[in-house]
Design a protein around this motif. Structure first.
Motif, mmCIF file in Angstrom:
data_model
loop_
_atom_site.group_PDB
_atom_site.id
_atom_site.type_symbol
_atom_site.label_atom_id
_atom_site.label_comp_id
_atom_site.label_asym_id
_atom_site.label_seq_id
_atom_site.Cartn_x
_atom_site.Cartn_y
_atom_site.Cartn_z
ATOM 1 N N SER A 62 0.830 -1.213 0.000
ATOM 2 C CA SER A 62 0.000 0.000 0.000
ATOM 3 C C SER A 62 0.861 1.259 0.000
ATOM 4 C CB SER A 62 -0.970 -0.009 1.185
ATOM 5 O OG SER A 62 -0.297 -0.106 2.412
ATOM 6 N N ASN A 63 1.954 1.249 0.760
ATOM 7 C CA ASN A 63 2.862 2.408 0.739
ATOM 8 C C ASN A 63 3.457 2.616 -0.646
ATOM 9 O OD1 ASN A 63 2.749 3.422 3.381
ATOM 10 N ND2 ASN A 63 4.242 1.944 4.129
ATOM 11 N N ALA A 64 4.023 1.552 -1.209
ATOM 12 C CA ALA A 64 4.718 1.668 -2.486
ATOM 13 C C ALA A 64 3.761 2.045 -3.615
ATOM 14 C CB ALA A 64 5.439 0.366 -2.813
ATOM 15 N N LEU A 65 2.582 1.449 -3.633
ATOM 16 C CA LEU A 65 1.621 1.750 -4.693
ATOM 17 C C LEU A 65 1.106 3.182 -4.587
ATOM 18 C CD1 LEU A 65 -0.338 -1.624 -4.748
ATOM 19 C CD2 LEU A 65 0.892 -0.616 -6.689
ATOM 20 N N SER A 66 0.785 3.613 -3.378
ATOM 21 C CA SER A 66 0.278 4.989 -3.237
ATOM 22 C C SER A 66 1.352 6.002 -3.599
ATOM 23 C CB SER A 66 -0.239 5.223 -1.821
ATOM 24 O OG SER A 66 0.763 4.975 -0.854
ATOM 25 N N LEU A 67 2.586 5.751 -3.187
ATOM 26 C CA LEU A 67 3.674 6.666 -3.548
ATOM 27 C C LEU A 67 3.907 6.692 -5.051
ATOM 28 C CD1 LEU A 67 6.159 5.862 -0.643
ATOM 29 C CD2 LEU A 67 5.016 8.061 -1.045
ATOM 30 N N SER A 68 3.643 5.578 -5.717
ATOM 31 C CA SER A 68 3.892 5.517 -7.161
ATOM 32 C C SER A 68 2.956 6.418 -7.958
ATOM 33 C CB SER A 68 3.773 4.074 -7.661
ATOM 34 O OG SER A 68 2.425 3.650 -7.755
ATOM 35 N N VAL A 69 1.788 6.756 -7.392
ATOM 36 C CA VAL A 69 0.893 7.667 -8.107
ATOM 37 C C VAL A 69 1.052 9.110 -7.624
ATOM 38 C CG1 VAL A 69 -0.800 5.871 -8.610
ATOM 39 C CG2 VAL A 69 -1.079 7.258 -6.551
ATOM 40 N N LEU A 70 1.887 9.313 -6.617
ATOM 41 C CA LEU A 70 2.142 10.666 -6.120
ATOM 42 C C LEU A 70 3.480 11.217 -6.584
ATOM 43 C CD1 LEU A 70 1.002 10.300 -2.379
ATOM 44 C CD2 LEU A 70 -0.363 11.095 -4.317
ATOM 45 N N CYS A 71 4.452 10.334 -6.808
ATOM 46 C CA CYS A 71 5.805 10.775 -7.138
ATOM 47 C C CYS A 71 6.226 10.270 -8.517
ATOM 48 C CB CYS A 71 6.789 10.263 -6.095
ATOM 49 S SG CYS A 71 8.492 10.848 -6.350
ATOM 50 N N PRO A 72 6.614 11.160 -9.436
ATOM 51 C CA PRO A 72 7.127 10.707 -10.733
ATOM 52 C C PRO A 72 8.495 10.055 -10.570
ATOM 53 C CG PRO A 72 7.424 13.068 -10.505
ATOM 54 C CD PRO A 72 6.636 12.630 -9.307
ATOM 55 N N ASN A 73 8.932 9.339 -11.590
ATOM 56 C CA ASN A 73 10.192 8.602 -11.468
ATOM 57 C C ASN A 73 11.422 9.502 -11.360
ATOM 58 O OD1 ASN A 73 10.397 9.490 -14.104
ATOM 59 N ND2 ASN A 73 10.067 7.474 -15.015
ATOM 60 N N HIS A 74 11.262 10.784 -11.642
ATOM 61 C CA HIS A 74 12.394 11.710 -11.511
ATOM 62 C C HIS A 74 12.299 12.559 -10.250
ATOM 63 C CE1 HIS A 74 9.191 14.081 -13.404
ATOM 64 N NE2 HIS A 74 9.706 15.101 -12.752
ATOM 65 N N GLY A 75 11.288 12.279 -9.405
ATOM 66 C CA GLY A 75 11.055 13.117 -8.235
ATOM 67 C C GLY A 75 11.658 12.545 -6.969
ATOM 68 N N GLY A 91 13.465 -1.322 -0.717
ATOM 69 C CA GLY A 91 13.476 -0.520 -1.933
ATOM 70 C C GLY A 91 12.180 -0.533 -2.715
ATOM 71 N N ALA A 92 11.083 -1.016 -2.103
ATOM 72 C CA ALA A 92 9.803 -1.087 -2.822
ATOM 73 C C ALA A 92 9.315 0.275 -3.317
ATOM 74 C CB ALA A 92 8.733 -1.747 -1.953
ATOM 75 N N PRO A 93 9.408 1.348 -2.523
ATOM 76 C CA PRO A 93 8.962 2.642 -3.044
ATOM 77 C C PRO A 93 9.755 3.085 -4.273
ATOM 78 C CG PRO A 93 9.070 2.724 -0.664
ATOM 79 C CD PRO A 93 9.722 1.437 -1.071
ATOM 80 N N GLU A 94 11.073 2.885 -4.250
ATOM 81 C CA GLU A 94 11.883 3.241 -5.415
ATOM 82 C C GLU A 94 11.511 2.374 -6.614
ATOM 83 O OE1 GLU A 94 14.774 3.831 -1.855
ATOM 84 O OE2 GLU A 94 13.034 2.608 -2.347
ATOM 85 N N PHE A 95 11.267 1.101 -6.350
ATOM 86 C CA PHE A 95 10.921 0.165 -7.427
ATOM 87 C C PHE A 95 9.574 0.509 -8.054
ATOM 88 C CE2 PHE A 95 8.955 -3.934 -8.713
ATOM 89 C CZ PHE A 95 9.840 -4.283 -9.727
ATOM 90 N N PHE A 96 8.570 0.741 -7.219
ATOM 91 C CA PHE A 96 7.224 0.987 -7.732
ATOM 92 C C PHE A 96 7.092 2.368 -8.379
ATOM 93 C CE2 PHE A 96 6.315 -2.834 -5.618
ATOM 94 C CZ PHE A 96 5.038 -3.261 -5.934
ATOM 95 N N THR A 97 7.875 3.343 -7.906
ATOM 96 C CA THR A 97 7.841 4.659 -8.555
ATOM 97 C C THR A 97 8.688 4.691 -9.818
ATOM 98 O OG1 THR A 97 9.682 5.450 -7.184
ATOM 99 C CG2 THR A 97 7.445 5.926 -6.399
ATOM 100 N N GLY A 98 9.483 3.665 -10.021
ATOM 101 C CA GLY A 98 10.345 3.623 -11.200
ATOM 102 C C GLY A 98 11.578 4.490 -11.070
ATOM 103 N N GLY A 99 11.970 4.768 -9.823
ATOM 104 C CA GLY A 99 13.197 5.548 -9.625
ATOM 105 C C GLY A 99 13.062 6.739 -8.720
ATOM 106 N N GLY A 100 11.886 6.949 -8.121
ATOM 107 C CA GLY A 100 11.729 8.050 -7.176
ATOM 108 C C GLY A 100 12.769 7.952 -6.069
ATOM 109 N N LYS A 101 13.364 9.069 -5.724
ATOM 110 C CA LYS A 101 14.485 9.077 -4.773
ATOM 111 C C LYS A 101 13.998 9.384 -3.364
ATOM 112 C CE LYS A 101 18.940 11.414 -3.969
ATOM 113 N NZ LYS A 101 19.712 10.160 -3.881
ATOM 114 N N LEU A 102 14.257 8.482 -2.430
ATOM 115 C CA LEU A 102 13.953 8.742 -1.031
ATOM 116 C C LEU A 102 15.083 9.553 -0.403
ATOM 117 C CD1 LEU A 102 11.790 6.544 -1.497
ATOM 118 C CD2 LEU A 102 12.286 5.714 0.803
ATOM 119 N N ILE A 103 14.713 10.670 0.232
ATOM 120 C CA ILE A 103 15.694 11.507 0.920
ATOM 121 C C ILE A 103 15.348 11.503 2.396
ATOM 122 C CG2 ILE A 103 16.643 13.831 1.150
ATOM 123 C CD1 ILE A 103 16.028 14.300 -1.779
#
Length: 340
Positions: A62-75, A91-103
């Motif tokens: 649920s975290n990774a999927l929801s983040l994937s529709v909020l954050c583009p892969n370059h964000g 690394g699920a959020p990075e994987f599901f967003t296609g590269g979104g960077k966690l800071i």
């Protein structure tokens, strides 16, 4: 004396009965069933707003999927350094967003500090081609230290990022525990404070395995994309009625809040008792169902020898977690062992 995690606890009988009740006849697949529709209606009442809901089987999904529709892969996604999405989701959020960077950011008791947030926003100028633009702030409530963001604390942080084209995501794996401690409404702790998407967890509070991704009005237009991503990732449950049925029973007559109150009360009792043992230091305010304590090694060995289960935290402390079904006798036994 199992204080390892609330995920080790059994499911509440009412939710098991609800699954059985849903197991009659035929029903439309993939969330188009009457039970799912009924739960969505109930959630609209609870949160006092329009919303869309999609059920999932795990908090990570649920975290990774929801983040994937909020954050583009370059964000970029800002979160606390202790956040589950940063430390415990492989690394699920990075994987599901296609590269979104966690800071990751710092702050006491696993809360993102305003200073750290302001510093990060200042160091990542909007429109600078060489850096990942901030597109999401993720807050965990309860935090990974068992503390609760108040509505005003959520709003303060949300207002910082809303000056950009950014959203606020809330990891609410223990949302019910935070809510009953704060004695506020679900609306006040979420969309009224600036939250756009909530991962509403039931698994840690009586469910067999059920999570809800809630999109509030500001991002409801992304629901079809969320469904598509869930299907593409292999996380769309065909017989979603069995997930929805757990929420149906959980939300009925405020059972979800009663279970959280019980877990929280048990945690406070355990924390008070542990704090009286020689050499024990409770590290964070106990605002939910988790206790983090630094205990002498000899005491830890004695507790384990007595049969107590708890988790060794990376910082050297020990985590004790209570649940909806933690018995007073378990707490008495652990405290007796602590007294030697």
């Amino acid at each position: 004396m199992n204080f390892l995690s609330d995920t080790t606890a059994p499911a509440h009988p009412a939710l098991i009965e609800a699954i059985s009740a849903a197991n009659t006849g035929f029903a439309p697949s993939y969330g188009n069933d009457p039970v799912s529709a009924r739960v969505e209606t109930k959630l609209k009442e609870i949160f006092e707003t329009d919303l869309k809901v999609l059920f999932a089987v795990s908090g990570t999904a649920s975290n990774a999927l929801s983040l994937s529709v909020l954050c583009p892969n370059h964000g970029a996604i800002l979160c606390h350094d202790e956040a589950h999405i940063h430390r415990d989701e492989r690394g699920a959020p990075e994987f599901f967003t296609g590269g979104g960077k966690l800071i990751p950011l710092l702050g006491d008791h696993a809360k993102v500090s305003l200073d750290a947030l302001d510093r990060a926003l200042g160091e990542i100028p909007e429109g600078f081609v060489h850096s990942s633009p901030v597109r999401v702030l993720s807050l965990s409530n309860l935090t990974e230290s068992g503390t609760a963001y108040t509505p005003s604390e959520v709003a303060e942080r949300a207002s910082r990022v809303k000056s950009r084209p950014a959203f606020v995501h809330m990891d609410g794996a223990r949302f019910a525990n935070a809510l009953v401690t704060l004695n506020c409404s679900p609306a006040e702790l979420t969309w009224k404070a600036g939250v756009d998407a909530l991962c509403f967890g039931a698994t840690k509070n009586g469910a067999m395995g059920a999570e809800a991704i809630i999109l509030f009005p500001s991002v409801m237009d992304r629901f079809e994309e969320l469904q598509a991503r869930q299907k593409r990732a292999g996380h769309m449950a065909p017989k979603m009625r069995f997930l929805a049925s757990q929420f149906d029973a959980w939300l009925r007559d405020d059972l979800w809040l009663d279970l959280a109150r019980t877990a929280n009360a048990r945690a406070r009792r355990l924390a008070d008792g542990l704090a009286q043992a020689n050499g024990v230091e409770v590290l964070h305010p106990v605002q939910g169902n988790e206790i983090f304590a630094r205990i002498p090694e000899a005491l830890g060995d004695r507790l384990m020898a007595a049969g107590a289960g708890f988790y060794q935290w990376p910082d050297g402390s020990c985590r004790f977690v209570t649940s909806w079904c933690t018995e007073h006798a378990e707490i008495d036994a652990l405290l007796a062992a602590a007294r030697g």
